[in-house]
Design an enzyme around this catalytic site. Sequence first.
Site, mmCIF file in Angstrom:
data_model
loop_
_atom_site.group_PDB
_atom_site.id
_atom_site.type_symbol
_atom_site.label_atom_id
_atom_site.label_comp_id
_atom_site.label_asym_id
_atom_site.label_seq_id
_atom_site.Cartn_x
_atom_site.Cartn_y
_atom_site.Cartn_z
ATOM 1 N N GLU A 251 0.891 -1.174 0.000
ATOM 2 C CA GLU A 251 0.000 0.000 0.000
ATOM 3 C C GLU A 251 0.916 1.207 0.000
ATOM 4 O OE1 GLU A 251 -3.255 -0.378 -0.106
ATOM 5 O OE2 GLU A 251 -3.431 -2.503 0.376
ATOM 6 N N CYS B 202 -2.407 9.005 2.824
ATOM 7 C CA CYS B 202 -2.083 8.484 1.495
ATOM 8 C C CYS B 202 -3.151 8.822 0.477
ATOM 9 C CB CYS B 202 -1.868 6.977 1.583
ATOM 10 S SG CYS B 202 -3.236 6.108 2.325
HETATM 11 P P1 NAP Z 1 8.693 4.744 4.287
HETATM 12 O O1 NAP Z 1 9.892 5.572 4.438
HETATM 13 O O2 NAP Z 1 8.634 3.831 3.122
HETATM 14 O O3 NAP Z 1 8.523 3.940 5.668
HETATM 15 C C1 NAP Z 1 7.397 3.167 5.959
HETATM 16 C C2 NAP Z 1 7.770 2.114 6.970
HETATM 17 O O4 NAP Z 1 8.659 1.201 6.345
HETATM 18 C C3 NAP Z 1 8.520 2.666 8.185
HETATM 19 O O5 NAP Z 1 8.090 1.997 9.342
HETATM 20 C C4 NAP Z 1 9.972 2.353 7.857
HETATM 21 O O6 NAP Z 1 10.765 2.203 9.008
HETATM 22 C C5 NAP Z 1 9.817 1.024 7.158
HETATM 23 N N1 NAP Z 1 10.946 0.639 6.336
HETATM 24 C C6 NAP Z 1 11.804 1.401 5.657
HETATM 25 N N2 NAP Z 1 12.713 0.628 5.017
HETATM 26 C C7 NAP Z 1 12.415 -0.647 5.301
HETATM 27 C C8 NAP Z 1 12.958 -1.907 4.939
HETATM 28 N N3 NAP Z 1 14.014 -2.023 4.152
HETATM 29 N N4 NAP Z 1 12.376 -3.014 5.423
HETATM 30 C C9 NAP Z 1 11.310 -2.944 6.217
HETATM 31 N N5 NAP Z 1 10.747 -1.783 6.608
HETATM 32 C C10 NAP Z 1 11.273 -0.646 6.146
HETATM 33 O O7 NAP Z 1 7.378 5.637 4.198
HETATM 34 P P2 NAP Z 1 7.016 6.894 5.084
HETATM 35 O O8 NAP Z 1 7.580 8.085 4.429
HETATM 36 O O9 NAP Z 1 7.301 6.648 6.491
HETATM 37 O O10 NAP Z 1 5.410 6.896 4.911
HETATM 38 C C11 NAP Z 1 4.764 7.747 4.058
HETATM 39 C C12 NAP Z 1 4.467 7.074 2.728
HETATM 40 O O11 NAP Z 1 3.563 6.011 2.947
HETATM 41 C C13 NAP Z 1 3.773 7.999 1.747
HETATM 42 O O12 NAP Z 1 4.305 7.819 0.473
HETATM 43 C C14 NAP Z 1 2.326 7.543 1.793
HETATM 44 O O13 NAP Z 1 1.586 7.822 0.642
HETATM 45 C C15 NAP Z 1 2.483 6.080 2.036
HETATM 46 N N6 NAP Z 1 1.278 5.507 2.642
HETATM 47 C C16 NAP Z 1 0.476 4.702 1.886
HETATM 48 C C17 NAP Z 1 -0.699 4.197 2.416
HETATM 49 C C18 NAP Z 1 -1.622 3.327 1.605
HETATM 50 O O14 NAP Z 1 -2.502 2.712 2.188
HETATM 51 N N7 NAP Z 1 -1.470 3.262 0.296
HETATM 52 C C19 NAP Z 1 -1.051 4.507 3.733
HETATM 53 C C20 NAP Z 1 -0.216 5.326 4.465
HETATM 54 C C21 NAP Z 1 0.962 5.814 3.919
HETATM 55 P P3 NAP Z 1 12.064 3.121 9.272
HETATM 56 O O15 NAP Z 1 11.563 4.527 9.282
HETATM 57 O O16 NAP Z 1 12.604 2.647 10.542
HETATM 58 O O17 NAP Z 1 13.006 2.872 8.131
#
Ligand code: NAP
Length: 537
Positions: A275, A309
Site C-alpha cells: 500500500e 495516502c
Molecule cells: P517509508 O519511508 O517507506 O517507511 C514506511 C515504513 O517502512 C517505516 O516503518 C519504515 O521504518 C519502514 N521501512 C523502511 N525501510 C524498510 C525496509 N528495508 N524493510 C522494512 N521496513 C522498512 O514511508 P514513510 O515516508 O514513512 O510513509 C509515508 C508514505 O507512505 C507515503 O508515500 C504515503 O503515501 C504512504 N502511505 C500509503 C498508504 C496506503 O494505504 N497506500 C497509507 C499510508 C501511507 P524506518 O523509518 O525505521 O526505516
Amino acid sequence: MTSTAPSQTSDQAGHAGSTIGGIVGAPSVSRAQALVSRTAGGKDSAPVEMTAPFTGAPITSLPQATDADVRATFDEARRAQRGWAGTSVAERQRVLTRLMNLVLDRQQEGLDLVQVEAGKSRLDAFDEIAGTALAASYYGKHSAKALGVKRRAGVFPVLTKAHELRHPKGVAGIVSPWNYPLALTGLDVLPALAAGNAVVQKPDNQTALSALWLHELAEEAGLPAGVWQIVLGRGSVIGDAIVDESDYVAFTGSTATGKRLATKIAERLTSYSLELGGKNPMIVLPDAKVEAAATGAVAACFSSAGQLCVSVERIYVHESIREQFSAAFAAKAKALTLGAKLDYSAGMGSLTSAEQLKTISEHVDDARAKGATVLAGGTARPDIGPLFYEPTVLTGVTPDMTAFAEETFGPVVSIYGYTDVDDAVQRANDTPYGLNASVWTGNGARGREIAARIKAGTVNVNEGFAASFGSIAAPMGGMGDSGVGRRNGAEGILRFTEVQTVATQRGLKLRPFKGMPPRLWARSLTGGIKVLRRLPR
Ligand code: NAP
C-alpha cells in the site's frame, strides 16, 4: 487563520510522573513505558528517543530490535500460531468483536496517544478509532463467510466434488508507517489474525504507542499471548529479517521502499501486498455545488495535515466555476483553526516530523520561486508548535515545479482549470500513481461514469476519501506505483490465506475405461464438454 497555542506542562516528559510529550492532559510517561514494555526483542545498543510533534518534548525511549531479535520473535510467533490456527473462526471473530467494543469504550486514551505521537487534531485521531473499530467489527462478523469451505463445480456433476479451502499463511510480517498508526495497524493486523495467522508487526518508531495500545486491548479481548508480536527497529536494520522470516508481507509506506522490498520478497517467492504513495486528483464538474465542493476539498486535502495516502493534492475545476471555487476554498483553508490541544478545538494539527516540515517547505518554496501563486497558507507556524504548517492552496503550478507531480504528503494542494472533461480525466490519469480520486457533480450517475475512467483503486463521488475509506466491506488499494493487492473486504482477509482445492472423484475415472481406445475417450469427452457447457453449473 486562527490558532490555539500548545499546552505544555512546566514538568517536561522524562519523569515517570509527568505527561508524555509534556502535553497537558496526556497519559503519563509511566503509562507510555508500560506500553513500550510490550515489545519483543530490543537488544540493539542504541535506543530511539520519541518526541512529541506538538511540543518537541521527549515522549519515551524505545528499545530497538536486532536482526537476531526479529528472527527469535518469528520463532515464538510460529509456535503460538499453531494453537491459534486450531481455534474456530467463530472464536476468533468473538475476540475481534470484544476488541471493537474495547476500542470504542476506551477511545479517550487512544485519541490522546494518537494525538501525542502523530500530532493530529482530535477529529483526525478519531478517524483512526473509527477505522480500527470498523475493521474489528467487519472481520468480527464476516471472516467465517470469507474463510468458509466453498463448494465448486467439479468436472463431472455429481461424480466429481471440488472444494475450496482456505489455510492461514503462517506468520505475517506487517510493516506500518507513522501517518495512520492505529487505523493501519487495525486494517492489516486484524484480518491477518482472523485468518488464523500469527503476526510480527513493525510499527514506525515515531508512532509505536498506538499499535502497542491496540495490542494491549487485543490481549484483553482474548487474543492469546505471543500470537501478535510487535518489534521496534529501523527498517534498514531489521527489514531483511522480516522479509526472510515472513510467510506473507503486508507493507504500507512509500513507493520507493515498497519497490525495494518487493525485489527482496520476490527472491523468496513469498506473497505480499504493498500500500504505497499517491498524487491524488479531484475533478470538479461544472454542475457541482461550489460551496459543497470547497468544503469537501478542505477535508480531502487537509485531514491529518495532508499526511494521508488518499489525500487530494491536485484539483481540476471547470473554468466556468474556477474563480468562485478557488475563492471559496482558499477562504475555508484560511479559516481552519490550527491547534495542539487534546480536545476537539482544532481543525488541523501538526506535521509529524522535521523531515515532513522540510519536504513541505521545499515544495512550496520551489513553486513560489518558479512563479506559482499562493492563495492561502504557505508558511510554517512555529508560534503554535515546532512542526505546524498552514493549509496551503497553490495555483499556477507548472510541470517544472516539484509539487506538480511528486507526492508532497502534506497540507499543500494545487488548483488547475479545464474546459473539456475528457482533458480533465486525462490529466488526472497522467501520473504513475493510482491510489485515490474524487469527483464532484450534481449528477451521481455522471460522477460514477467519470469515476470508472479514472485510474485509481478508490474513487469517491461527492466526497474526498472518507466514503471509500470507511466502506470497510469494499477493497482499498492502489494501481500502478500506488501498490499491489488490496486491504479491506474479502480481499483484505483472503490475501492472508493459502487457497487449496480438494477434489474427490467417484465412479467414473477420468481416464479411458479398460480396453477403451484413447481416441474414443477423447471424442466422448469432446462431446461431453459441449454438453456440460449447456448445463446450469
Ligand atoms: P517509508 O519511508 O517507506 O517507511 C514506511 C515504513 O517502512 C517505516 O516503518 C519504515 O521504518 C519502514 N521501512 C523502511 N525501510 C524498510 C525496509 N528495508 N524493510 C522494512 N521496513 C522498512 O514511508 P514513510 O515516508 O514513512 O510513509 C509515508 C508514505 O507512505 C507515503 O508515500 C504515503 O503515501 C504512504 N502511505 C500509503 C498508504 C496506503 O494505504 N497506500 C497509507 C499510508 C501511507 P524506518 O523509518 O525505521 O526505516
